[in-house]
Design an enzyme around this catalytic site. Sequence first.
Site, PDB file in Angstrom:
ATOM      1  N   HIS A   9     -16.408  -2.674   6.182  1.00  0.00           N
ATOM      2  CA  HIS A   9     -14.954  -2.701   6.102  1.00  0.00           C
ATOM      3  C   HIS A   9     -14.103  -4.026   6.542  1.00  0.00           C
ATOM      4  CE1 HIS A   9     -10.735  -1.328   5.119  1.00  0.00           C
ATOM      5  NE2 HIS A   9     -10.725  -0.954   6.238  1.00  0.00           N
TER       6      HIS A   9
ATOM      7  N   CYS B 188     -10.722  -4.563   0.358  1.00  0.00           N
ATOM      8  CA  CYS B 188     -10.296  -4.940   1.922  1.00  0.00           C
ATOM      9  C   CYS B 188     -10.757  -6.221   1.874  1.00  0.00           C
ATOM     10  CB  CYS B 188     -11.027  -3.841   2.725  1.00  0.00           C
ATOM     11  SG  CYS B 188     -12.829  -3.967   2.584  1.00  0.00           S
TER      12      CYS B 188
END
Length: 788
Positions: free
Chosen positions: A703, A436
Site C-alpha cells: 500500500h 493507491c
Amino acid sequence: MTTAVVPSSPLPSLEDRHMYYILTDDFPYGSKLFQAGSMCFLKEKTYLHSIACVGTSTQYLRVTMLDDNSIVTVKAEILHPLPEEEAVFLLAINTLSERLNCFLDRHSLEEAVKATVGQQVTVDLNQQLFTGTIRYIGKISKNSSSSPHSPSYFGVELQGGGEGRGHCDGTYNGSEYFKCKQNHGLFLPVNKIKFIPVLDCDSMKEEPQPDVDEIVPVKVGDTVGFYLDEVFRQGVAMDVHKEGTQWFVKVCPEEEGTTDVFREIPMDSVVKEGLLSSEFEPDMAPGSLRQIKRERSESGEDLESGKHSLDVNSVVQITLDKGNSVTGIIRWLGYLPNIKHRMAGVELDQEKGITDGEWQGMRYFHCPPKRGLFVKLQSCQPDMRFQSVSITPLDASTSGEIDGPQVLANSPLENGAAVQVLQGRMRGIQGHCNSCYMDAALFSLFSCTSVLDSMLFKPSLPPSGHVQKILRDEIVNPLRRNGFVAASSVMHLREQLTEKGQCSSFTTSEKDPEEFLNLIMHHILGIEPLLKLQSGGQKEQECYYYQIFIDKQEDLVVPNVQQLVEHSFLSSSLKLVEIPSCFIIQMPRFGKEYKMFSKIIPSLELDITDLLLDSPRECFVCGDIATQECSECFRDAVFADMGMKQYCNSCCRQVHSHYRRKTHRPTTLHVPEAFQVRSQMGSPRIPRERMELFAVLCIETSHYVSFVKYGPEKENWMFFDSMADRHGDENGYNIPIVKLCPEVAKYLQLPGAALAMEQPRDMEGVAKRLFCDAYMYMYQSKKMSLYK
C-alpha cells in the site's frame, strides 16, 4: 410483512445498572489518547459510592472505556452523561468525530429514541438520499443478549429509487430480524438516517387534512409555466402558501436560477408542467415555451452528455438573473421529495443562496447561511475558469500540427494555503480498486509543486491530448482548488491508460508508481526525459526516474539519500549530463518486500554539484579548482562518509603520497576554460547545485502513501493516504485523509546513531512510515523548472 422489535427485559437492579458518558474533548492517559467522541461507563452503585465518600460531585471519575475495556481516570468536566437509550444508538457509530456530531445534534438523537417500527425515513447511501421504512430497531450482534453494551441499529427496508441498493433481506449473521426482498434491506447506525415525523392521529381527527392534489394543483418542486410581463416563462415551485382565501406559488424562474430572486404568482395564474402542451406555443412571441426549449437545447441543459463528469466536490457555475452567474462546489447529489429531476446541493462562493444545506426541514449538507442552493443537476456547468479554452478543430489536411489548448491552471498549494485546502478527511485523491500507487504519485507530483506542470501545458496531439485533459481538468485543478479528487476521475484516467498502454489490468490490479510514471510521461504524453546520464564516456542514456543499485555497505547503517545517490553513481561510474528540473529516485530494495536498510534519512537538500559531468568542482582539501577525482578515496574510512573526493593537482599528490593510497588511480576532470583562467587569477568560489526535496512515496504491505513538503520550515510536512478509512462494505467508498505531521522534524534533527536506536513502534505519529518505508524520493530544482 413480519417485523421485530427489541424484546422487553426486567429492569436491572442498582448493582447491574450502568451510567454512560461521552468524552467531549480529547483526553491523554499515559501513552494513550482517548479522542473526543469516545464512550465509557461505570456502575451506578460505584458512582453513588464515590459521591457519598466525597460529599459532592468528584472532579475525576474512574470509568471503563467501551473501545478497549481499559479502566481510566477521567476529568468529570469532559464527561457528558448519556441516557442508556441514547448511548446504544451512539455506540453504533464507529467514527468518533461523527459520533460526537450526532451527540451534539440533539434533534437526531431524540428522534431516534422516539422512532417506531413502520416509520418512514430517508437513508444516506453513498451521499444520496433514498426513502425507506423502519422494520427493526435493536441489537444485531450474535452475543447481544449477553453483552449490555451492544450497539443498536435500525433495520430499514428501502423503497422507491433505493430498491435493490441494500445488502440483505433482513438477515444478519444468520439471524433474521425482519423480512424483505433480497438487497432491499439495510442495517444502519443513527447517523445514516433522517426521520420523517409521524403525524399525530388525534390532531388529524380534529382538523381533517384536505386533499392537496384536489384543492392545490401545484406542489413544491413542480415545474410550472406562468406569464410575467406578458412573456410566458417556466420555473420551479419553491413554496405554496395561502394568504387569506387565496393560494400563491413562490416560483424561481429557470432563467434566473434558484436564488433569493423569487416571483409570487397567484395559483390561478400558473400551469403545472404536466398540463403544458404544444397548444400554448403558437400564440407566444419571443420568450415563449418553444423559444425556451430551443435555448435550453442549444445550451446543453437538456442533454445528459457532459453531466456525468459532475460529482460531489465538482466546481460548477450556475447562471442567475440577467446573465449573471455564481460559482460553487457540489456538496450533495440526489433526489428531493416530490421532484423528479436529479438535484445538486451547491455551496456557493458568495452569499447568494437561500439555505445552509436544508430543504423543507431536512438537512442534506452543511454550509454557511445563504451559501447553499438546490438546483437541477442539468443547470450546473463546469466552472469555466478551470477548463481549457476551446479551440476550433483543425482538419488534418489543412494543418500539419495542432497547437495545444491554452490552460488556466491553478497554482500549486504552499504554506497556509496548503493546510487550509488539503488538510482533513475526504481530502486529497480518493482511492478505489488498488489505485493507491497512482493516487500517491499524483498527489506528490502536483499538490504543492509545479515542477512537472509541463505535463499539463505541453502541446499534445490526439489521443494523448484527451489523457492530458483528464489529468489537468479532472485531477490537478480540482485537487489544487478544492483539495479533493473523486475516485471516478482517477478511474477515468486509468481507463484511458488501459487503452493506450495496452494493459488490460490498469483499472483493477496493483501497479508500481514507476510503471505509471513511465507510461504517462513517455508513452502517452511523450515529454522530454527528466534525466540524462552518462557512464564511463559511453553514449548518453535518458530516463524518467533513477533506480539506486548498490552493494550492501557495512558502514551504511542508517544512510541518508545523499549518501545512497553518491554511492550508486560512483559504483556505476555515472554522471548527470545536465541539471534536471525534477530528480525522482527509487530506493534500493531486494524485491518489493525486502528493504536493504531498516531506515533511510531524508536529505532535505540533494547536492548534485559533484555528480555533474564536466562541471567545475571544488578541491576536497583546499577548495581550489579540482582537477583529479578518486573513487577509491571515496570508500576510504579516513575521509568523510559522504561527498565525492576530488582534488587540485597539489592536494592530489599530497593525499596519495600516503603508503595506503599510493595504489589509487585518480581520473582527470574536465575544467571549463573560464574556470581555468579564473583559477590563475585566484581561487574562484565554485557554485553549488542543490535540489530540494518536495515529496516521498512510501510503501508498506503493498500500500502506497505519500509525504509532501508544503513549506520551507522543517515541520512543514503533510501525510496523504488515499484509503485511510472506509465507509460501508463492498458497496461503500474509501475515505482519503491528509493530515499534518510536524513530528517528522523531531527525527530529522536526531544524529544518525540516535535515529538508528529509535524503535519504529515508538516513533510518534506517522514518522515511522517516512523513515522506514521510503520507496521513492522526489527532488526539484525551481531554477531549472523555469526552462524545462
